[in-house]
Structures are given as C-alpha cells and as structure tokens.
Design an enzyme around this catalytic site. Structure first.
Site, mmCIF file in Angstrom:
data_model
loop_
_atom_site.group_PDB
_atom_site.id
_atom_site.type_symbol
_atom_site.label_atom_id
_atom_site.label_comp_id
_atom_site.label_asym_id
_atom_site.label_seq_id
_atom_site.Cartn_x
_atom_site.Cartn_y
_atom_site.Cartn_z
ATOM 1 N N GLU A 134 -2.975 1.758 4.021
ATOM 2 C CA GLU A 134 -3.936 1.681 2.743
ATOM 3 C C GLU A 134 -2.437 0.802 1.784
ATOM 4 O O GLU A 134 -1.138 0.432 1.992
ATOM 5 C CB GLU A 134 -3.256 2.851 2.581
ATOM 6 C CG GLU A 134 -3.501 3.069 0.753
ATOM 7 C CD GLU A 134 -4.181 4.759 0.361
ATOM 8 O OE1 GLU A 134 -4.148 5.540 1.713
ATOM 9 O OE2 GLU A 134 -3.054 5.082 -0.767
ATOM 10 N N ASP A 136 -2.314 -0.217 -2.228
ATOM 11 C CA ASP A 136 -2.343 0.462 -3.714
ATOM 12 C C ASP A 136 -1.903 0.631 -4.629
ATOM 13 O O ASP A 136 -0.457 -0.230 -4.964
ATOM 14 C CB ASP A 136 -2.936 2.490 -3.434
ATOM 15 C CG ASP A 136 -1.278 2.991 -3.046
ATOM 16 O OD1 ASP A 136 -1.326 3.563 -2.410
ATOM 17 O OD2 ASP A 136 -0.077 2.202 -3.047
ATOM 18 N N GLU A 138 -1.666 2.421 -8.467
ATOM 19 C CA GLU A 138 -1.461 3.776 -9.452
ATOM 20 C C GLU A 138 -0.776 3.976 -11.138
ATOM 21 O O GLU A 138 0.242 2.951 -11.218
ATOM 22 C CB GLU A 138 -0.798 4.920 -8.507
ATOM 23 C CG GLU A 138 -1.703 5.297 -7.334
ATOM 24 C CD GLU A 138 -0.688 6.358 -6.304
ATOM 25 O OE1 GLU A 138 -1.282 7.020 -5.679
ATOM 26 O OE2 GLU A 138 -0.151 6.289 -6.950
#
Length: 319
Positions: A134, A136, A138
């Site tokens: 993953e 990512d 945010e």
C-alpha cells in the site's frame, strides 16, 4: 547510487498538487472507472459521471475504488477537501492490494471479508490483508483556519510504520487541486506540486538488497474514502469531531490514469515508467521537507532508540 539499491526494480509514488485553475480535467467517467463500495447512499456521482462526492455523518462515511488493478501506473485525481472545521475527519486516497472480497456494516464499522475470514475492521476500509502492499496519503482535518496535514505511509508485505507528515502550504478546500500517485520501477515518491512545478515531498527507493521489502509484485487498485478517526486524526485525538457540522463532504473529479496492468502489459514507451527525480526536483524535495515536514519516522528517537530502519540511512533525503 547505494550498493543496496536495486536500480532495475524500484517504485515512485508521486502525490501532485496543482491549482484547478491551471489544469483541465480529462479521462473517463466515475461510472466507467470506479465502483462505489460503501456508504449506504453517502457517495454520489453527479454531472454525467464527471463529479463524485463523498459524505460523512456521525453514523458512517463512504468510499469508492477503481475497477481496474495496476502493477505500476500514474493516476491523477482532482479533490476539494472538507472545508471549515474538519477536525477528526480523514479523506484518504491510496493504492493498495485488494485482498478483501466483500463487506458489511456493523455499528459504524466497515468489516471486510476474504475467503479466509474477516481481514479488515474499521481501518483503511476496503483494502487490506496481512501481506498487502500500500502507498497512501491521508488528509487529516483540522479546526477552521489551521492547515491540513498530509499523512503518508508505505506498506510492503503488510509492514507499514513508515509515517511522514507535512502541512499543506495552501488552502485545499476552496477549490479543486490535483493529486497524482505515480509508482514505477525507480522510486516511491510523494510529490505535491503546483501545476507543472513538481515539488516532491517523499522518495522511497528500492533497497531490497538491504533486506527492505518493496511493493513491486502485487497489482493494486486506487481507493478513496472519507471517514471518521477523531481518536487520532487531529492533534493526536485531542480535538474531536463537531458532529453538529455534519455532513462533511469531499469532492472528486478529473480522474486520469496511465496504467501498467500486469506483465507483459507494461509498455516501454510510457514516459512515467522510467521517470526519476532530476536535480531541480531534488532541490524542491529539500525545500518542502525543510519547511513543511512535521513528522518523520526516521527521526523519531523514541520509536528507534538504537538502530533506525535500514531505509533511513540513505544520504539522500526522502525515504
């Protein structure tokens, strides 16, 4: 070049930020490219498939994922984040190994299931699994007038804990800004930039020879979601969500993708496939990390009082 870095197989994640006034949206539609995976009606596709909104209330958030999977790729998404007092909210966009097959909602939690049983509860929502890859970012909400925090992390074979955080130096709520994720055989990089002026914020190179796992073998999908994490998202959970301001809404448009599905589907002609940071980009990397970085796991002596993770020992900043 470090002797521990594999020059033939590394990834570049690029998070790009560009004013919508200097970009024109291209690509397909949300009907064509994405599935709304959860939210019980809180995710809506508008403008003939060119706009998607996610909303969050005290009961549930919402999310969507790409229909296709990519071994490598470059994806662009224009996002307008939750305005005003957004404390406790998290708007996430990331690429991840899609290991879960179905889901259900239970007491505000999204419970994901795989063939072997429940594999994800109330966390990254619809990606996951013990051996996932993953990449990512945010966007952590804040009180009105306070800057948004970009929280980045990289998981390889299920291991994460590579957090770096930055304050955005512009208002991401007043208009759409374009965020891009680019991962290829050379680097994993997070890059906010204005228009064509790319400003990289993170560069994670392949150090497999030094024993650092690297996300290079599992195809991933793009996931975007809006959810509540007021137990940690804003000032470590000190500031809670003001639910009287709900529903909170984030908007998405302008999706574009240059995909590499699975071998041998990776064409050598794609410019992004061999792209790496040039000297000017490295100067911008040092600038944004010197002025806007607020947390770096590599510099956290409390977490690593003895030996830092091996990828933190590189002379070039950005891991």
């Amino acid at each position: 070049m470090s002797a521990a870095m594999d020059p033939k197989s590394s990834l570049w994640l690029s998070l790009m930020v560009a004013s919508s006034l200097s970009m024109v949206a291209h690509g397909g539609s949300f009907y064509q490219d994405f599935d709304i995976t959860w939210g019980d009606g809180r995710a809506r596709v508008l403008d003939h498939g060119q706009l998607l909104t996610l909303s969050l209330d005290r009961f549930l958030g919402s999310g969507f994922q790409s229909k296709e999977e990519y071994l490598f790729g470059k994806v662009d998404m224009q996002i307008k984040l939750v305005p005003g007092n957004s404390a406790g909210t998290v708007a996430a966009c990331y690429v991840s190994t899609p290991l879960c097959d179905c889901y259900l909602i239970y007491r505000r939690c999204l419970v994901m299931f795989h063939q072997t049983g429940a594999c994800f509860v109330c966390a990254q929502l619809q990606s996951g699994g013990p051996a996932r890859d993953e990449i990512d970012f945010e966007f952590l909400g804040n009180l009105s007038g306070e800057p948004y925090t970009v929280h980045t992390n990289i998981y390889t074979q299920g291991k994460g804990e590579r957090e770096q955080q930055f304050h955005l130096w512009f208002d991401p709520t007043g208009d759409f800004h374009s965020y891009s994720i680019l991962w290829n055989r050379h680097h994993v990089v997070s890059v906010p930039s204005f228009a064509v002026d790319g400003i990289p914020i993170r560069d994670f190179k392949n150090m497999a020879r030094a024993g650092v796992a690297f996300p290079r073998r599992q195809p991933m999908r793009l996931f975007c979601s809006l959810w509540s994490a007021d137990e940690w998202a804003t000032r470590g959970g000190l500031i809670k969500t003001d639910w009287s301001r709900a529903p909170f809404v984030a908007s998405y448009r302008g999706f574009r993708v240059s995909p590499c599905p699975t071998p041998p589907g990776c064409g050598a002609g794609a410019a992004w496939l061999g792209r790496a940071l040039d000297p000017a980009s490295r100067r911008r990397l040092r600038w944004v990390r010197g002025r806007h970085m607020i947390y770096d796991y590599c510099a956290d002596a409390r977490r690593f009082p003895q030996d830092r993770p091996p990828e933190c020992g590189r002379a070039t900043p950005g891991n």
